[in-house]
Design a protein around this motif. Structure first.
Motif, PDB file in Angstrom:
ATOM      1  N   ALA A 285      -8.503  10.937 -20.360  1.00 22.02           N
ATOM      2  CA  ALA A 285      -7.359  10.594 -19.514  1.00 22.02           C
ATOM      3  C   ALA A 285      -6.698  11.875 -19.009  1.00 22.02           C
ATOM      4  O   ALA A 285      -6.293  11.970 -17.840  1.00 22.02           O
ATOM      5  N   THR A 286      -6.589  12.867 -19.894  1.00 19.25           N
ATOM      6  CA  THR A 286      -6.002  14.159 -19.503  1.00 19.25           C
ATOM      7  C   THR A 286      -6.887  14.855 -18.479  1.00 19.25           C
ATOM      8  O   THR A 286      -6.393  15.371 -17.467  1.00 19.25           O
ATOM      9  N   ILE A 287      -8.198  14.857 -18.732  1.00 18.89           N
ATOM     10  CA  ILE A 287      -9.132  15.489 -17.802  1.00 18.89           C
ATOM     11  C   ILE A 287      -9.079  14.794 -16.437  1.00 18.89           C
ATOM     12  O   ILE A 287      -9.091  15.441 -15.384  1.00 18.89           O
ATOM     13  N   THR A 288      -9.034  13.461 -16.468  1.00 20.91           N
ATOM     14  CA  THR A 288      -8.957  12.698 -15.214  1.00 20.91           C
ATOM     15  C   THR A 288      -7.722  13.095 -14.425  1.00 20.91           C
ATOM     16  O   THR A 288      -7.780  13.271 -13.198  1.00 20.91           O
ATOM     17  N   ALA A 289      -6.600  13.238 -15.123  1.00 23.72           N
ATOM     18  CA  ALA A 289      -5.361  13.634 -14.446  1.00 23.72           C
ATOM     19  C   ALA A 289      -5.505  15.020 -13.825  1.00 23.72           C
ATOM     20  O   ALA A 289      -5.039  15.266 -12.693  1.00 23.72           O
ATOM     21  N   ILE A 290      -6.167  15.938 -14.528  1.00 23.45           N
ATOM     22  CA  ILE A 290      -6.379  17.290 -14.004  1.00 23.45           C
ATOM     23  C   ILE A 290      -7.278  17.256 -12.765  1.00 23.45           C
ATOM     24  O   ILE A 290      -7.019  17.929 -11.761  1.00 23.45           O
ATOM     25  N   ILE A 291      -8.367  16.459 -12.862  1.00 29.98           N
ATOM     26  CA  ILE A 291      -9.274  16.339 -11.714  1.00 29.98           C
ATOM     27  C   ILE A 291      -8.523  15.819 -10.498  1.00 29.98           C
ATOM     28  O   ILE A 291      -8.663  16.346  -9.379  1.00 29.98           O
ATOM     29  N   GLN A 292      -7.736  14.782 -10.710  1.00 30.97           N
ATOM     30  CA  GLN A 292      -6.985  14.205  -9.591  1.00 30.97           C
ATOM     31  C   GLN A 292      -5.956  15.195  -9.042  1.00 30.97           C
ATOM     32  O   GLN A 292      -5.727  15.256  -7.831  1.00 30.97           O
ATOM     33  N   THR A 293      -5.344  15.973  -9.926  1.00 32.35           N
ATOM     34  CA  THR A 293      -4.373  16.984  -9.477  1.00 32.35           C
ATOM     35  C   THR A 293      -5.051  18.010  -8.577  1.00 32.35           C
ATOM     36  O   THR A 293      -4.537  18.367  -7.508  1.00 32.35           O
ATOM     37  N   ALA A 295      -7.976  17.678  -6.954  1.00 32.34           N
ATOM     38  CA  ALA A 295      -8.475  17.048  -5.731  1.00 32.34           C
ATOM     39  C   ALA A 295      -7.343  16.859  -4.736  1.00 32.34           C
ATOM     40  O   ALA A 295      -7.499  17.134  -3.523  1.00 32.34           O
ATOM     41  N   THR A 296      -6.201  16.389  -5.234  1.00 32.84           N
ATOM     42  CA  THR A 296      -5.040  16.185  -4.356  1.00 32.84           C
ATOM     43  C   THR A 296      -4.572  17.511  -3.779  1.00 32.84           C
ATOM     44  O   THR A 296      -4.230  17.610  -2.585  1.00 32.84           O
ATOM     45  N   ASN A 297      -4.567  18.556  -4.584  1.00 27.75           N
ATOM     46  CA  ASN A 297      -4.154  19.882  -4.130  1.00 27.75           C
ATOM     47  C   ASN A 297      -5.053  20.365  -2.998  1.00 27.75           C
ATOM     48  O   ASN A 297      -4.583  20.868  -1.972  1.00 27.75           O
ATOM     49  N   PHE A 298      -6.388  20.206  -3.168  1.00 27.81           N
ATOM     50  CA  PHE A 298      -7.326  20.647  -2.137  1.00 27.81           C
ATOM     51  C   PHE A 298      -7.173  19.837  -0.856  1.00 27.81           C
ATOM     52  O   PHE A 298      -7.270  20.370   0.250  1.00 27.81           O
ATOM     53  N   GLU A 299      -6.945  18.532  -1.017  1.00 26.14           N
ATOM     54  CA  GLU A 299      -6.813  17.665   0.169  1.00 26.14           C
ATOM     55  C   GLU A 299      -5.523  17.920   0.922  1.00 26.14           C
ATOM     56  O   GLU A 299      -5.504  18.028   2.159  1.00 26.14           O
ATOM     57  N   GLN A 300      -4.414  18.022   0.197  1.00 26.37           N
ATOM     58  CA  GLN A 300      -3.117  18.184   0.848  1.00 26.37           C
ATOM     59  C   GLN A 300      -2.929  19.575   1.442  1.00 26.37           C
ATOM     60  O   GLN A 300      -2.145  19.755   2.389  1.00 26.37           O
ATOM     61  N   ASN A 301      -3.613  20.554   0.886  1.00 25.78           N
ATOM     62  CA  ASN A 301      -3.457  21.934   1.360  1.00 25.78           C
ATOM     63  C   ASN A 301      -4.770  22.466   1.931  1.00 25.78           C
ATOM     64  O   ASN A 301      -5.090  23.644   1.780  1.00 25.78           O
ATOM     65  N   PHE A 302      -5.492  21.560   2.578  1.00 26.10           N
ATOM     66  CA  PHE A 302      -6.828  21.863   3.078  1.00 26.10           C
ATOM     67  C   PHE A 302      -6.833  23.086   3.982  1.00 26.10           C
ATOM     68  O   PHE A 302      -7.582  24.048   3.763  1.00 26.10           O
ATOM     69  N   VAL A 435     -14.921  23.815   0.536  1.00 26.35           N
ATOM     70  CA  VAL A 435     -13.856  22.952   0.018  1.00 26.35           C
ATOM     71  C   VAL A 435     -14.352  21.516  -0.117  1.00 26.35           C
ATOM     72  O   VAL A 435     -14.096  20.838  -1.126  1.00 26.35           O
ATOM     73  N   GLN A 436     -15.066  21.060   0.913  1.00 24.37           N
ATOM     74  CA  GLN A 436     -15.586  19.689   0.861  1.00 24.37           C
ATOM     75  C   GLN A 436     -16.610  19.530  -0.277  1.00 24.37           C
ATOM     76  O   GLN A 436     -16.665  18.492  -0.943  1.00 24.37           O
ATOM     77  N   LYS A 437     -17.408  20.590  -0.504  1.00 23.48           N
ATOM     78  CA  LYS A 437     -18.373  20.559  -1.590  1.00 23.48           C
ATOM     79  C   LYS A 437     -17.661  20.490  -2.941  1.00 23.48           C
ATOM     80  O   LYS A 437     -18.076  19.761  -3.851  1.00 23.48           O
ATOM     81  N   GLU A 438     -16.551  21.259  -3.073  1.00 22.43           N
ATOM     82  CA  GLU A 438     -15.800  21.252  -4.322  1.00 22.43           C
ATOM     83  C   GLU A 438     -15.168  19.884  -4.573  1.00 22.43           C
ATOM     84  O   GLU A 438     -15.138  19.396  -5.708  1.00 22.43           O
ATOM     85  N   LEU A 439     -14.673  19.257  -3.503  1.00 22.43           N
ATOM     86  CA  LEU A 439     -14.111  17.913  -3.639  1.00 22.43           C
ATOM     87  C   LEU A 439     -15.180  16.928  -4.103  1.00 22.43           C
ATOM     88  O   LEU A 439     -14.925  16.053  -4.937  1.00 22.43           O
ATOM     89  N   LYS A 440     -16.384  17.075  -3.561  1.00 23.80           N
ATOM     90  CA  LYS A 440     -17.491  16.207  -3.989  1.00 23.80           C
ATOM     91  C   LYS A 440     -17.858  16.464  -5.455  1.00 23.80           C
ATOM     92  O   LYS A 440     -18.177  15.537  -6.200  1.00 23.80           O
ATOM     93  N   ASN A 441     -17.816  17.743  -5.860  1.00 21.67           N
ATOM     94  CA  ASN A 441     -18.108  18.080  -7.259  1.00 21.67           C
ATOM     95  C   ASN A 441     -17.084  17.439  -8.206  1.00 21.67           C
ATOM     96  O   ASN A 441     -17.434  16.911  -9.268  1.00 21.67           O
ATOM     97  N   LEU A 442     -15.814  17.503  -7.802  1.00 20.79           N
ATOM     98  CA  LEU A 442     -14.761  16.883  -8.612  1.00 20.79           C
ATOM     99  C   LEU A 442     -14.959  15.370  -8.687  1.00 20.79           C
ATOM    100  O   LEU A 442     -14.824  14.762  -9.748  1.00 20.79           O
ATOM    101  N   GLU A 443     -15.305  14.767  -7.560  1.00 22.74           N
ATOM    102  CA  GLU A 443     -15.548  13.321  -7.521  1.00 22.74           C
ATOM    103  C   GLU A 443     -16.746  12.951  -8.390  1.00 22.74           C
ATOM    104  O   GLU A 443     -16.715  11.944  -9.121  1.00 22.74           O
ATOM    105  N   HIS A 444     -17.786  13.800  -8.344  1.00 21.51           N
ATOM    106  CA  HIS A 444     -18.980  13.549  -9.149  1.00 21.51           C
ATOM    107  C   HIS A 444     -18.658  13.588 -10.641  1.00 21.51           C
ATOM    108  O   HIS A 444     -19.091  12.718 -11.400  1.00 21.51           O
ATOM    109  N   PRO A 541     -20.380  21.166 -15.072  1.00 24.25           N
ATOM    110  CA  PRO A 541     -20.083  22.571 -14.732  1.00 24.25           C
ATOM    111  C   PRO A 541     -18.597  22.901 -14.623  1.00 24.25           C
ATOM    112  O   PRO A 541     -18.186  24.018 -14.930  1.00 24.25           O
ATOM    113  N   ILE A 542     -17.762  21.947 -14.217  1.00 25.25           N
ATOM    114  CA  ILE A 542     -16.346  22.257 -14.023  1.00 25.25           C
ATOM    115  C   ILE A 542     -15.539  21.983 -15.291  1.00 25.25           C
ATOM    116  O   ILE A 542     -14.852  22.860 -15.809  1.00 25.25           O
TER     117      ILE A 542
END
Length: 577
Positions: A285-293, A295-302, A435-444, A541-542
């Motif tokens: 749950a903690t890791i999921t929150a970090i991943i979402q944080t 991902a949101t950071n990369f998307e909002q500050n693209f 950036v898009q690749k990193e977002l995909k990695n986080l989603e994966h 890897p992440i």
């Protein structure tokens, strides 16, 4: 030449006579009759203390305490087996390994049971196969009590369904029922009827599954060697006990020999899946929150991140830092006591800034759980309702054994496109692709985590006899009622609060497990895949390294193979086969 080896696990409630039975084995494999045994040296492997009585000329009872070996138990009521031990009987044509383990329903309480079960699994993990799993029950078990169900549930909960083919039930102290199961048969039948009704698992009590023994002959043998009173004793009843019990034991071993052995990996995988689910739920749950944080950071500050990439500027992302604590720390979870830090990008991280007791010596307080009544006894509270350090109520405090803090760090995204070596400035298109690749990695990684939890739950649901011990809650309530009565008479309230905490923690874990099981997959999973799934999580890897770190902080599961220091070996002359 490699000798054929048979491995037998001996389990049961404390006091059923597991250790005495194993001591009897050593004599059964050496002597065919009690007369032969009494005329030669006493053979014993496990230290023990027990009492036997005689009568004097006036008919008065006299109690005799018999001790073999250096018996370390503080009380006769305690289990003779404090840690798992393997007794290896070596014949010229085979080896019999008997795994003697601490009793379930330990007189020292539930916490000791939990510690014992981990030790049992670690010892069983030495072997690749189990040929027999002997569950000992007392002939005096004539009612289907909460304690009876708890102890049998606890044994079966840790076994794979396929292990049931190798399970035998041994009724001890059966001399009074003429070496037949007697009323205890009805009790066991009632339990197995409930098992079939609730879990769809059927175990039929046939003469090949159920054996009756009595350990009194060995106890008499010990007394005979130590006390003059027993050397002129009429031991005809003990002769029959020896004959019947030896015959039942040899018959059991012959039945076991004909069975296909149970693969230990299957049983270990059940317990590993349960441990992973329960220990990783909060961690993931903690890791999921970090991943979402992130991902949101990369998307909002693209656009800003792309610009930084182009100019080789530092990009930050979030991770979890852990600080090991030698003693639990009491912290406050009230809003005013939670620290907030703002990084250079304007993002906020939180942590428990208010340390009310840096090294708390209270024991039995669940970690990262509140409200916890026992924390009223923390030195920071001084027995009052509010904390002397922060002024907040004690129910807002909790114990932590390591600090877990979300912190900003230099992103691997920036280092992956460092252009200083080539002297070229990365293009906007290349930066966007990164950036898009990193977002995909986080989603994966998020998908891998979610899928793994579903598969762990599915494996447990398909293969465990019990996902959890349903009788635990009722047993705890019974103990709480007993302690409530003691408190009313001036007993220690701390013990009562500790029991209530354990019950609350169990209910919470059970509810979390049920949620996980509700989303379980129907896919058939091989037991080897459980370890592979766990390793797959650890190798992400992440966040794989962080998942592994969090998992190892919350579980002490440690299955070792091919160890020899747990073995006590003895050569035998007589074969049961």
């Amino acid at each position: 030449m490699m000798l054929k080896t048979y491995n037998i696990l001996v389990m049961g409630q404390t006091g059923t006579g597991k250790s005495t039975w194993i001591n009897s084995f050593a004599n059964y494999f050496e002597y065919e009759s009690l007369e032969d045994a009494l005329s030669d040296d006493l053979i014993w492997l496990i230290p023990s203390t027990f009492q036997l009585s005689t009568t004097d000329e006036d008919g008065n009872f006299k109690m005799h305490t018999v001790t073999i070996g250096d018996h370390l138990c503080e009380s006769i009521a305690e289990s003779d087996t404090q840690v798992p031990q393997v007794y290896s009987f070596r014949h010229q044509s085979f080896i019999l390994n008997f795994i003697d383990v601490p009793g379930i329903g330990d007189t020292r309480g539930i916490e000791t049971d939990n510690i014992n079960m981990k030790a049992i699994l670690n010892t069983v993990g030495i072997f690749e196969e189990l040929h027999g799993i002997c569950i000992l029950l007392k002939s005096s078990d004539t009612k289907l009590t909460t304690e009876y169900k708890f102890c049998l549930n606890e044994v079966l909960m840790h076994l794979h369904r396929k292990a049931l083919d190798n399970v035998f039930f041994i009724i001890t102290h059966s001399q009074g029922s003429n070496y037949l199961p007697g009323n205890s048969f009805t009790t066991l039948q009632a339990y197995l009827k409930e098992l079939k009704s609730k879990k769809g698992i059927e175990i039929t009590l046939t003469p090949k599954k159920l054996f009756c023994i009595d350990n009194e002959a060995f106890r008499f043998q010990c007394a005979y060697k130590q006390l003059p009173e027993f050397q002129s004793y009429d031991y005809s009843t003990y002769k029959k006990s020896w004959k019947q019990s030896r015959m039942a034991t040899m018959k059991l071993l012959k039945e076991m020999k004909e069975l296909k052995p149970h693969e230990v990996l299957q049983t270990l995988s059940i317990n590993q899946a349960r441990a992973i689910i329960l220990s990783l739920i909060p961690s993931l749950a903690t890791i999921t929150a970090i991943i979402q944080t992130n991902a949101t950071n990369f998307e909002q500050n693209f656009d800003e991140i792309i610009s930084k990439l182009q100019h080789s500027l530092i990009i930050t992302e979030y991770t979890i830092e852990l600080e090991e604590l030698s003693k639990p720390r009491t912290v406050c979870t009230a809003t005013k006591c939670i620290g907030v830090e703002k990084d250079e990008n304007g993002k906020f991280t939180t942590f428990y800034k208010q340390i009310c007791h840096s090294s708390c010596h209270l024991t039995g307080v669940p970690i990262k759980s509140f409200p916890e009544p026992q924390l009223l006894n923390c030195a920071a509270m001084c027995g009052q309702g509010n904390c002397e350090k922060c002024g907040c109520h004690y129910t807002l405090h909790m114990h932590i054994d390591f600090n877990q803090k979300k912190v900003a760090k230099k992103s691997r995204l920036g280092s992956s496109c460092n252009s200083s070596s080539s002297g070229k400035i990365i293009t906007k298109e290349d930066a966007k692709e990164l950036v898009q690749k990193e977002l995909k990695n986080l989603e994966h990684e998020q998908e891998v985590i979610s899928d793994a939890m579903i598969q762990f739950s599915g494996y447990l649901k398909q293969n465990a006899i019990f996902e959890y011990n349903s009788a635990f809650e009722e047993r705890m309530k019974m103990e709480i009622r007993n302690e409530e009565a003691a408190v009313k008479s001036g007993g220690d309230r701390v013990i009562l609060e500790k029991l209530q905490n354990m019950l609350d923690e169990y209910i919470d874990r059970k509810e979390k497990l049920e949620v996980a099981l509700a989303h379980a997959t129907d896919e058939i999973i091989d037991p080897t895949q459980i370890s592979e799934l766990k390793n797959q999580l650890f190798e992400l890897p992440i966040y794989g390294g962080k998942i592994k770190e969090l998992y190892e902080k919350s579980t002490s599961a440690n299955y070792k193979r091919n160890e020899s220091h747990n073995f006590i070996e003895r050569d035998i002359n007589l074969s049961p086969f």
